[in-house]
Every structure is written in structure tokens, then in C-alpha cells.
Design an enzyme around this catalytic site. Structure first.
Site, mmCIF file in Angstrom:
data_model
loop_
_atom_site.group_PDB
_atom_site.id
_atom_site.type_symbol
_atom_site.label_atom_id
_atom_site.label_comp_id
_atom_site.label_asym_id
_atom_site.label_seq_id
_atom_site.Cartn_x
_atom_site.Cartn_y
_atom_site.Cartn_z
ATOM 1 C CB ALA A 123 52.721 20.196 74.901
ATOM 2 C CB CYS A 155 43.324 20.505 71.282
ATOM 3 S SG CYS A 155 44.223 19.954 72.718
HETATM 4 N N1 PMP Z 1 50.835 18.394 71.413
HETATM 5 C C1 PMP Z 1 50.228 17.214 71.419
HETATM 6 C C2 PMP Z 1 50.737 16.120 70.501
HETATM 7 C C3 PMP Z 1 49.131 16.983 72.277
HETATM 8 O O1 PMP Z 1 48.530 15.800 72.270
HETATM 9 C C4 PMP Z 1 48.693 18.040 73.111
HETATM 10 C C5 PMP Z 1 47.518 17.858 74.041
HETATM 11 N N2 PMP Z 1 46.349 17.399 73.424
HETATM 12 C C6 PMP Z 1 49.368 19.260 73.051
HETATM 13 C C7 PMP Z 1 50.428 19.408 72.192
HETATM 14 C C8 PMP Z 1 48.964 20.411 73.934
HETATM 15 O O2 PMP Z 1 49.412 20.123 75.239
HETATM 16 P P1 PMP Z 1 49.021 21.009 76.499
HETATM 17 O O3 PMP Z 1 47.626 20.623 76.853
HETATM 18 O O4 PMP Z 1 50.005 20.606 77.561
HETATM 19 O O5 PMP Z 1 49.184 22.430 76.124
#
Ligand code: PMP
Length: 376
Positions: free
Chosen positions: A69, A320
Site C-alpha cells: 500500500a 509504522c
Molecule cells: N495504509 C494503511 C492504512 C496501513 O494500515 C498500512 C500498513 N500499516 C499502509 C498503508 C502501508 O501498507 P504496506 O505495509 O503494504 O506498505
């Protein structure tokens, strides 16, 4: 083990893993190669893409695979901004976005774009009047997540789209649907661009996708060979096949699973509400899979590690951005102390009632022990 951090990532489902292994073993050719092995891999990949596009009722050409994402958000937002600079340099995002969106906004500001942050009400719902007021003639994009990763606040995307398009039909609407997909029903037709990730829906890590309506123009951010102009290079066929399998599995019983998770959420809220010093950061628009709480006087990190001693795994605000203030709890409650002490309990249809009760027993033990230590 009691895993209650499903919003950070999910375990890969067995069937998905099997698809991944089969595609890796039996389809080793590069789909960009002209020979029979390449053709075999390309055919497999095309059928996986077709299955995804059928589920979401979109065109195959509207699916762009990404590494997750984060990459989908980058491609959607930076790609739209670079492609639409002649129409303006202003974008709008909510105060309930994932850190990856804010990092993109910070970058865009360094190259001359302007970002406005739309307000929300005390439930976490986007303030529609504020959105209208913040839209300008030079606005080119609005990005609002479907479900907030920290509190689970869910936005009515269809309604937001109508507001945006009524104000200015040329403004693009992107939604980060990462925390909604697989938990509640989503429609790509509510938006022009949508980001999702495989590892949140029991698929492998390292793949996600950007839905891009065929009407929308974006600029690629990467350059290279291969047939995919937005994600060049050799396509990750096994990941695409496994992701497609995870998407197919996710649609089964989605309402039944949501109701089950709601019951688990209710049990936890009822018990935790009785504890002095525990604040429930859940409003009426939050999905039950994400339950955010604040612990008065206890550092979230200390609490998480103390629970780990019982083999119980919880999250802080978002995987994150651990250890930081929860921007979403701040945006909803406007209370710094509350936003600095958040724990995220995230549930799945795989969570059992027994796990919930065992979690509650350990939670109380740890909470009372740590609050006594804090007082001493
Ligand atoms: N957007 C949202 C709302 C998320 O919860 C996350 C993951 N914590 C991400 C983006 C990032 O996703 P990815 O780990 O697949 O890069």
C-alpha cells in the site's frame, strides 16, 4: 500465543501459501519472455488479474500491482500530482491518514505543492462543510482513507465522492483502503484511485495494488522494461497469484465474519470500560476489527512488552509509527495525553472467544501491576 495485532499484518492463509508455492515451482518463466515458459507464466498471471478484476468489477487494465500500500499511495498521489500540475498544485487529505500519506504530503510540499488537512467531527467523520470550503480552483486531488488504521474510523466514501465531484468534477479522489479491504465491503467505484495491500488480508508481504480508473492519468514514478509502465521489470507472478487467491478468499462470509468480530469487540469494550484509567477510543463510525484504547499513566511500550510475557501481542498506534503520538486519536479527541498512551487491539475472524477472555484476564493483571508501580 494470542495475536491481537491483525491490523499490522495477518498470517498467510494456508491455501494462499499453497498457490504461492505452486506458482513458484511450476511457473518459473519470466512472463516478459517470448518462449513457451514465458507464455505459460503470462497466462497464469493474466488469469489471476482477471479474477481480481472480476471481484472488484473493474477492468484488468485498471489494476496496477505494487510492492504494497505504501507504493500504491505514492504512485496514486505523486503520480496524479505530476500528471495534473497544469490544473493546479493543491491537494487535500484528512487528519486520519496513515503515516505513509503524510510523508508523501511532506515530500510534495518540497516540490511546490500545497496540502490542506480537512477537519473531522468528534466521531472521526470527515467534516463535509470543511471539505467543501477547502476545495479551491487549483485543487487537483483529495485523498481520504476508507478506514483509519489507528482507530478504525470508517468514512462514507460514496458520499465524499459526491461532494468532491459536485464542487469540481475534475478533482481526483483517492482512498487508502488498506484497513478496509477484507474486513468490510469496499467498492473501487466510489473512487478514482484506491490503494490496498495483500499482507493485511492473509496474503503474502511484498505485494499490493493500485486501482486506477481508466479515466485517470498519472505519471509513472519508476522507469524500466516490461509491459507494465507503472511498475516495470519482471512481474512477481507467484505473489500476484497468491494475492489473487487471498482476495478470492477474503470475500467469503464477509458480513458473518464482521458480526463475529463485533461480538468479540463488545466483550472487550464491556470489560475494559469498567477499569479506572482505561479510555476507549471507539466512536460509532469505527469498525469492530480495530479497538483503540488509552492507558492513563502507563507507557504503551511498557504495556506491550509486559503483555508479551504472557505471549500476547498487541499494537501501539500503528505498526509504522510505533512510539509516537497517535495523530488519529489526537484528531478525534484533541487530547495530547490520551493520544500519547494508545494501544491498538486488532481482531480477526480467526480470533476466538477463549482468546478474548484469556487476553482480558492478563490485561487486568498487567494493568493493575503497572499502575501500582507507576503510583509507587
Ligand atoms: N495504509 C494503511 C492504512 C496501513 O494500515 C498500512 C500498513 N500499516 C499502509 C498503508 C502501508 O501498507 P504496506 O505495509 O503494504 O506498505
Amino acid at each position: 500465543m494470542i495475536y491481537l495485532d491483525y491490523s499490522a499484518t495477518t498470517p498467510v492463509s494456508y491455501d494462499v501459501l499453497e498457490s504461492y508455492i505452486r506458482a513458484t515451482k511450476d511457473f518459473m518463466g519470466n512472463p516478459n519472455s517470448l518462449h513457451a515458459l514465458g507464455f505459460k507464466s503470462k497466462t497464469l498471471m493474466s488469469s489471476a488479474v482477471k479474477q481480481i478484476s472480476d471481484i472488484f468489477h473493474v477492468l484488468e487494465s485498471e489494476i496496477i500491482f505494487t510492492s504494497g500500500a505504501t507504493m500504491a499511495n505514492n504512485l496514486a498521489i505523486i503520480g496524479s500530482c505530476l500528471a495534473n500540475m497544469k490544473h493546479g498544485n493543491h491537494i487535500i487529505v484528512s487528519k486520519l491518514e496513515h503515516p505513509s500519506i503524510y510523508k508523501i504530503c511532506d515530500y510534495l510540499e518540497t516540490i511546490g505543492f500545497e496540502v490542506s488537512y480537512v477537519d473531522n467531527n468528534e466521531d472521526g467523520l470527515i467534516d463535509f462543510e470543511d471539505l467543501k470550503n477547502k476545495m479551491r480552483l487549483d485543487t487537483i486531488l483529495v485523498s481520504i482513507c476508507a478506514v483509519n488504521s489507528e482507530t478504525g474510523a470508517r468514512q462514507p466514501l460514496k458520499m465524499i465522492r459526491q461532494i468532491i465531484k459536485k464542487e469540481n468534477s475534475g478533482v481526483l479522489f483517492h482512498s487508502d483502503m488498506t484497513q478496509a479491504l477484507g474486513k468490510v465491503s469496499v467498492s473501487f467505484h466510489d473512487v478514482d484511485l484506491a490503494s490496498v495491500s495483500s499482507h493485511k488480508i492473509y496474503g503474502p508481504k511484498g505485494i499490493g495494488l493500485l486501482y486506477k480508473s481508466e479515466r485517470v492519468k498519472i505519471k509513472p514514478l519508476l522507469y524500466g522494461s516490461g509491459s507494465n509502465i507503472y511498475n516495470p521489470g519482471t512481474p512477481a507472478v507467484p505473489l500476484i497469484v497468491a494475492f489473487s487467491k487471498a482476495i478470492r478468499l477474503m470475500t467469503a462470509d464477509i458480513d458473518k465474519r464482521e458480526n463475529f468480530v463485533k461480538r468479540l469487540n463488545n466483550i472487550i469494550v464491556e470489560e475494559l470500560s469498567k477499569i479506572d484509567g482505561v479510555l476507549i477510543n471507539q466512536t460509532k463510525i469505527c469498525i469492530p476489527h480495530i479497538l483503540n484504547i488509552s492507558l492513563n499513566g502507563i507507557k504503551p511500550e511498557t504495556f506491550i512488552h509486559a503483555m508479551e510475557e504472557y505471549d500476547i501481542y498487541l499494537g501501539t498506534n500503528t505498526a509504522c509509527a510505533s512510539n509516537e503520538l497517535s495523530t488519529s486519536v489526537m484528531a478525534i479527541y484533541n487530547d495530547r495525553k490520551r493520544a500519547m498512551s494508545t494501544i491498538r487491539i486488532s481482531l480477526s475472524y480467526l480470533t476466538t472467544t477463549d482468546e478474548v477472555y484469556r487476553f482480558l484476564t492478563c490485561f487486568k493483571k498487567v494493568y493493575y501491576k503497572l499502575s501500582t508501580l507507576e503510583r509507587d
